[in-house]
Design a protein around this motif. Structure first.
Motif, mmCIF file in Angstrom:
data_model
loop_
_atom_site.group_PDB
_atom_site.id
_atom_site.type_symbol
_atom_site.label_atom_id
_atom_site.label_comp_id
_atom_site.label_asym_id
_atom_site.label_seq_id
_atom_site.Cartn_x
_atom_site.Cartn_y
_atom_site.Cartn_z
ATOM 1 N N LYS A 114 5.648 75.713 -42.884
ATOM 2 C CA LYS A 114 4.936 74.848 -41.935
ATOM 3 C C LYS A 114 5.401 73.405 -42.046
ATOM 4 N N HIS A 115 5.852 73.002 -43.235
ATOM 5 C CA HIS A 115 6.274 71.605 -43.466
ATOM 6 C C HIS A 115 7.764 71.527 -43.806
ATOM 7 N N ALA A 116 8.552 72.497 -43.337
ATOM 8 C CA ALA A 116 9.952 72.594 -43.754
ATOM 9 C C ALA A 116 10.753 71.332 -43.449
ATOM 10 N N ARG A 117 10.652 70.828 -42.232
ATOM 11 C CA ARG A 117 11.451 69.644 -41.873
ATOM 12 C C ARG A 117 11.026 68.419 -42.676
ATOM 13 N N MET A 118 9.741 68.272 -42.882
ATOM 14 C CA MET A 118 9.259 67.145 -43.692
ATOM 15 C C MET A 118 9.763 67.268 -45.137
ATOM 16 N N ILE A 119 9.729 68.467 -45.686
ATOM 17 C CA ILE A 119 10.207 68.677 -47.064
ATOM 18 C C ILE A 119 11.682 68.317 -47.166
ATOM 19 N N GLN A 120 12.456 68.723 -46.167
ATOM 20 C CA GLN A 120 13.881 68.396 -46.195
ATOM 21 C C GLN A 120 14.109 66.889 -46.168
ATOM 22 N N VAL A 123 11.964 64.345 -47.126
ATOM 23 C CA VAL A 123 11.506 63.598 -48.301
ATOM 24 C C VAL A 123 12.307 63.949 -49.548
ATOM 25 N N THR A 124 12.863 65.155 -49.602
ATOM 26 C CA THR A 124 13.696 65.492 -50.758
ATOM 27 C C THR A 124 15.091 64.897 -50.632
ATOM 28 N N SER A 125 15.626 64.849 -49.425
ATOM 29 C CA SER A 125 16.972 64.283 -49.242
ATOM 30 C C SER A 125 16.986 62.784 -49.480
ATOM 31 N N GLU A 183 21.549 67.849 -56.748
ATOM 32 C CA GLU A 183 22.183 67.826 -55.429
ATOM 33 C C GLU A 183 22.270 69.234 -54.863
ATOM 34 N N ARG A 184 22.508 70.215 -55.720
ATOM 35 C CA ARG A 184 22.561 71.605 -55.280
ATOM 36 C C ARG A 184 21.222 72.031 -54.683
ATOM 37 N N GLU A 185 20.117 71.664 -55.330
ATOM 38 C CA GLU A 185 18.799 72.033 -54.820
ATOM 39 C C GLU A 185 18.498 71.337 -53.491
ATOM 40 N N LYS A 186 18.892 70.074 -53.372
ATOM 41 C CA LYS A 186 18.701 69.362 -52.104
ATOM 42 C C LYS A 186 19.506 70.026 -50.987
ATOM 43 N N ASP A 187 20.737 70.452 -51.307
ATOM 44 C CA ASP A 187 21.575 71.105 -50.317
ATOM 45 C C ASP A 187 20.973 72.437 -49.871
ATOM 46 N N LEU A 188 20.404 73.183 -50.829
ATOM 47 C CA LEU A 188 19.775 74.448 -50.478
ATOM 48 C C LEU A 188 18.620 74.244 -49.494
ATOM 49 N N ILE A 189 17.798 73.236 -49.748
ATOM 50 C CA ILE A 189 16.684 72.950 -48.835
ATOM 51 C C ILE A 189 17.217 72.549 -47.464
ATOM 52 N N GLY A 246 14.933 61.271 -51.598
ATOM 53 C CA GLY A 246 14.472 60.986 -52.954
ATOM 54 C C GLY A 246 13.034 60.535 -53.021
ATOM 55 N N PHE A 247 12.343 60.534 -51.878
ATOM 56 C CA PHE A 247 10.935 60.120 -51.876
ATOM 57 C C PHE A 247 10.074 61.113 -52.648
ATOM 58 N N MET A 248 10.441 62.390 -52.582
ATOM 59 C CA MET A 248 9.752 63.433 -53.324
ATOM 60 C C MET A 248 10.803 64.332 -53.986
ATOM 61 N N PRO A 249 10.512 64.914 -55.141
ATOM 62 C CA PRO A 249 9.317 64.663 -55.954
ATOM 63 C C PRO A 249 9.364 63.248 -56.532
ATOM 64 N N PRO A 250 8.201 62.614 -56.733
ATOM 65 C CA PRO A 250 8.196 61.228 -57.207
ATOM 66 C C PRO A 250 8.600 61.140 -58.677
ATOM 67 N N TRP A 251 9.662 60.397 -58.935
ATOM 68 C CA TRP A 251 10.098 60.166 -60.317
ATOM 69 C C TRP A 251 10.813 58.822 -60.354
ATOM 70 N N PRO A 252 10.065 57.736 -60.601
ATOM 71 C CA PRO A 252 10.659 56.398 -60.492
ATOM 72 C C PRO A 252 11.722 56.066 -61.533
ATOM 73 N N ALA A 253 11.698 56.687 -62.713
ATOM 74 C CA ALA A 253 12.616 56.315 -63.788
ATOM 75 C C ALA A 253 14.053 56.702 -63.451
ATOM 76 N N ASP A 254 14.987 55.855 -63.841
ATOM 77 C CA ASP A 254 16.417 56.064 -63.589
ATOM 78 C C ASP A 254 16.965 57.069 -64.603
ATOM 79 N N PRO A 255 17.385 58.268 -64.160
ATOM 80 C CA PRO A 255 17.882 59.269 -65.104
ATOM 81 C C PRO A 255 19.227 58.909 -65.710
ATOM 82 N N ASN A 256 19.931 57.945 -65.109
ATOM 83 C CA ASN A 256 21.200 57.509 -65.686
ATOM 84 C C ASN A 256 20.999 56.553 -66.860
#
Length: 457
Positions: free
Chosen positions: A68-74, A76-78, A102-108, A80-90
């Motif tokens: 039902k929210h597929a386009r919205m999920i795509q 916000v994930t592309s 990136e693989r998971e974002k591409d799958l969505i 980086g708005f969701m999932p929320p994780w403000p800390a810099d992983p680098n």
């Protein structure tokens, strides 16, 4: 506010070519389905919040809800708005990171392009199950506000002190206390303490809720709440047994770290319980989940706070003139070897960036956290993957910037005005700069103790 730029002619052609190239780049080589590819991503990263009773505005517990929210999920994930994780992983990794590869974002992205097919439902993993009313498990004891608190819809912050009395059959060891907001939209933060009574006949005397700023002295506050012993002495207190900020989940440490001896007669005291402004009348009845332990705590945790209301000064003074972006610093020395468990950066609406690190006596730098884009809505107690040793004599330094310009969409004032730290005011329209460290004294081998994936089981 979304700013939309209009292109014409050649610019339109370039944009279309760029879009086509992007589509081609991520074109799937296999059919992407919810059951095989998307469900594992959603159930791990989204469902913990997107389920009944939690912060997510709609549930993601099955194919129909997600599709039902597929386009919205795509989207916000592309972005980086969701999932929320403000800390810099680098800069530093933490336990329990909720970030998509990136693989998971591409799958969505490819799932949405393929019209969000369900696929063979027998191949889908089962949606995760959670105990009702907890992020962690089935509690041994639940202590709830005595009644609903009525929040006035006057557009003002509410700062309150509340007590929840309790009486147990005997003194009991406690491993963890989890605060659960009854009204996630308005509960902003709370710091909670345990008090124990040596001699007190009536636990329910006094008020159970008072204005946190009403009293001029601690004695007046305790008297109003009925928290003094019968001989007018102060009760024994264990501070900061449970804290809450937006997005926070109570930390579960290895079994011999943390915990308390909860004496049989006492109260949980919510100090500075903050309800954010509301335009309409509302209610809250928050509660605590208490998880018992079989043995006494071996290594009690210690909390140290830099900056506002803490042990270190902020330089310069935290005063931010209108139409400026300013950087402030605070630092403190570590006087013994410690093992860091969690850290919590805290600012309000003008926060822009945050960075903390430790400089050892050997002049090595230990990265702690970097937040390149501060988000007031998500303020985690970040847990390290393993206990992190900070050597004796190290200097912990914090650099934070604040944006008091009209370009900051979170600025509470238009036009901007002077915003400052006002004697530790916790109002969102004032400012704070805090860095909270939770640790235990260092023991050899701590560096090898994992803090990731620890559960109460």
């Amino acid at each position: 506010m979304l700013m939309i730029a209009c292109n014409t002619g050649t610019e339109d052609q370039k944009a279309k070519a760029s879009e086509e190239a992007t589509v081609a780049k991520f074109e799937p080589t296999e059919e992407v389905t919810f059951s095989e590819h998307i469900a594992p991503i959603i159930y791990k990263n989204c469902t913990p919040c997107h389920r009944p009773g939690e912060a997510g505005p709609f549930p993601f517990t099955n194919y129909e809800e997600v599709a039902k929210h597929a386009r919205m999920i795509q989207y916000v994930t592309s972005t980086g708005f969701m999932p929320p994780w403000p800390a810099d992983p680098n800069y530093r990794h933490f336990a329990g990171e909720r970030m998509l590869t990136e693989r998971e974002k591409d799958l969505i992205k490819n799932w949405v392009r393929g019209e969000w097919k369900e696929g063979d439902s027998s191949l889908a993993p089962s949606a995760p199950t959670y105990p009702k009313g907890s992020q962690l498990g089935e509690p041994d004891l639940v202590l709830k506000m005595p009644e609903e608190y009525k929040i006035k819809g006057n557009g003002e912050d509410n700062f309150l002190t509340m007590k929840i009395p309790y009486e147990l059959p005997t003194d009991t060891f406690v491993r963890l206390i989890e605060f659960v907001p009854g009204n996630r939209r308005l509960v902003h933060h709370v710091n909670s303490h345990l008090v124990f009574f040596q001699n007190k006949k009536k636990l329910d005397e006094g008020n159970w809720v008072v204005d946190a700023y009403k009293h001029g002295s601690r004695k007046d506050l305790y008297t109003d709440l009925g928290l003094l012993n019968d001989d007018d002495s102060y009760p024994e207190l264990i501070p900061l047994v449970a804290n809450y900020l937006p997005g926070v989940v109570a930390n579960v440490f290895p079994e011999d770290i943390g915990g308390w001896n909860m004496k049989k007669k006492g109260a949980l005291v919510m100090n500075d319980l903050h309800y954010g402004p509301s335009g309409k009348d509302d209610v809250d009845q928050s509660y605590f989940n208490i998880f018992f332990a079989d043995k006494p705590p071996k290594r009690p945790t210690i909390e140290l706070q830099l900056g506002t209301l803490g042990i270190s000064d902020i330089v310069p003074d935290l005063v931010i003139p209108p139409d400026t972006i300013m950087t402030f610093k605070t630092k403190a020395k570590v006087f013994k070897d410690i093992s860091l468990l969690t850290i919590n950066p805290h600012m309000h609406l003008l926060g822009k960036t945050f960075e903390a690190y430790a400089i050892t006596p050997a002049k090595d730098t230990i990265p702690l956290i970097r937040i390149p884009e501060w988000d007031f809505r998500w303020q985690y107690f970040y847990t390290f993957e393993k206990m992190l040793k900070i050597p004796k004599g190290s200097i912990v330094e914090v650099n934070a910037s604040f944006d008091n310009t009209a370009d900051n969409p979170n600025n509470p004032y238009s036009p901007p005005r002077v915003i400052a730290e006002r004697e530790g005011s916790m109002r969102t329209t004032d400012e704070m700069l805090q860095f909270i460290m939770t640790f235990v004294p260092y023991e050899p081998g701590d560096e090898n103790i994992s803090l990731d994936g620890v559960s109460l089981k």
